[in-house]
Design an enzyme around this catalytic site. Structure first.
Site: not given
Ligand code: NAD
Length: 345
Positions: A204, A138, A212, A208, A30, A27, A72
């Protein structure tokens, strides 16, 4: 493959750093790009692999996070990196097969649908891959799917650490530490404030979060077009207010034996148009001491720390801890509430 020794060893009375851990990031949105930036400052870990939806990049000698992010952002996939990039619609499976040197992955993937991360775990198990996996998952129901795979992970020789972001993650772990003053835990209340300059940087995460809101679920939020997300955010001046979220902090704290899950609540405010946090992220742990006093410990994150800093730092801290567990032959399922993160230098 088994992990190389990591950390430090003492040879002739002098501390010798050993080989950096070879790390992959799945992934590259962000969080994935921020994670690559974090790794660029570390000596104990080296970024060697990255994947997004359209492709992957692999170089056992190391990838430059800044270059990967530039490719990217310009072309939409790290698969365009030259040399080292490969375009693929099966990027995760192809990368696992090719990148034999990777010792640990940070799964910075969207969990859309809600079973996506569990399906990725199945891919790792089916591939016969051995090493450390860390996620920042999450939702409680998503983490329960990983938990259901604990025996398969153990048998596969994978050390899996789940919920290793900010919340769940840093704040859940802080709650475990804070709980130690009490004989009984009455409530654990996590309140987060997130400020980002634009929602497109974390698509994403924002989808997500929308899932909620009352009237939405994971499937409806996943099906929304970017224009529909932008229209929804227009209605709220870019601010999402979230209450009583289905957050796996509850499951993790219950598994760790701290308290029943119904004593844990998570909510927060996300401003998608301003990098300044709308409120200070904190966890409040209320309990009764052995003398019968009721009190609350509060742990508050610094307002200057971004979501990316509070997710990626812990994720790699847990990856380092996971690498040590793996070296000792400790495989299977762990949460951020079970293990202390290590500090990656
Ligand atoms: P994003 O949308 O910015 O990026 C997602 C990335 O995943 C992209 O590069 C996309 O091309 C890639 N991707 C999607 N489907 C794919 C696949 N099948 N194979 C390979 N790559 C794939 O996402 P983000 O905002 O960076 O969030 C990522 C995750 O982190 C989310 O699930 C979010 O809930 C989680 N998150 C957790 C916390 C925490 O505190 N626990 C905080 C923020 C975000």
């Amino acid at each position: 493959m088994d992990l190389q020794p990591i950390g430090q060893s003492v040879v002739h009375g002098r501390i010798q750093p050993s080989a950096p851990i070879a790390v992959g990031i799945l992934g590259f949105g962000g969080l994935g790009q921020a994670a690559a930036q974090v790794l660029a400052t570390k000596g104990e870990m080296r970024l060697v692999a990255a994947a997004d939806k359209q492709g992957y990049a692999y170089n056992p000698a190391g990838l430059e996070g800044i270059t990967c992010a530039a490719v990217y952002q310009r072309q939409g996939s790290v698969g365009y990196l030259d040399p080292g990039g490969t375009l693929s619609q099966e990027s995760i499976g192809d990368l696992i097969a090719e990148a034999t040197q990777v010792q640990g992955y940070f799964l910075a993937l969207p969990n859309l649908p809600n079973s996506f991360m569990a399906a990725v775990v199945d891919q790792f198990i089916a591939a016969g891959w051995r090493g450390v996996l860390v996620d920042a998952l999450k939702r409680t129901s998503a983490m329960e799917q990983i938990w259901a795979r604990r025996e398969a992970l153990q048998a596969a020789g994978i050390t899996y650490l789940t919920g290793c972001g900010a919340t769940p993650g840093l704040l859940t772990a802080a709650a475990v530490v804070a709980a130690q003053s009490y004989a009984d835990i009455h409530s654990i209340k996590i309140t987060f404030g997130v400020g980002i300059a634009n929602w497109e940087a974390y698509r994403a995460t924002i989808r997500e979060d929308i899932a909620h809101l009352p009237g939405y679920d994971v499937d409806t939020a996943r099906a929304m077009t970017d224009a529909e997300v932008a229209a929804l955010l227009d209605l709220t001046q870019g601010v999402l207010t979230l209450e009583d979220m289905e957050h796996a902090d509850d499951f993790m704290l219950e598994l760790a034996g701290i308290c029943d899950r119904d004593r844990v609540t998570v909510g927060g405010v996300v401003d998608t148009r301003n990098p300044k946090k709308p409120l200070s992220t904190n966890v409040q742990v209320t309990g009764r001491t052995f003398e019968g006093k009721i009190s609350t410990h509060t742990f508050t994150l610094g307002d200057e720390t971004s979501m990316a800093a509070n997710v990626c730092g812990p994720a790699f801290g847990y990856l380092k801890a996971g690498a040590k567990l793996h070296q000792r032959g400790l495989y299977g399922f762990y949460t951020a509430a079970d293990v202390m993160p290590q500090f990656v230098r």
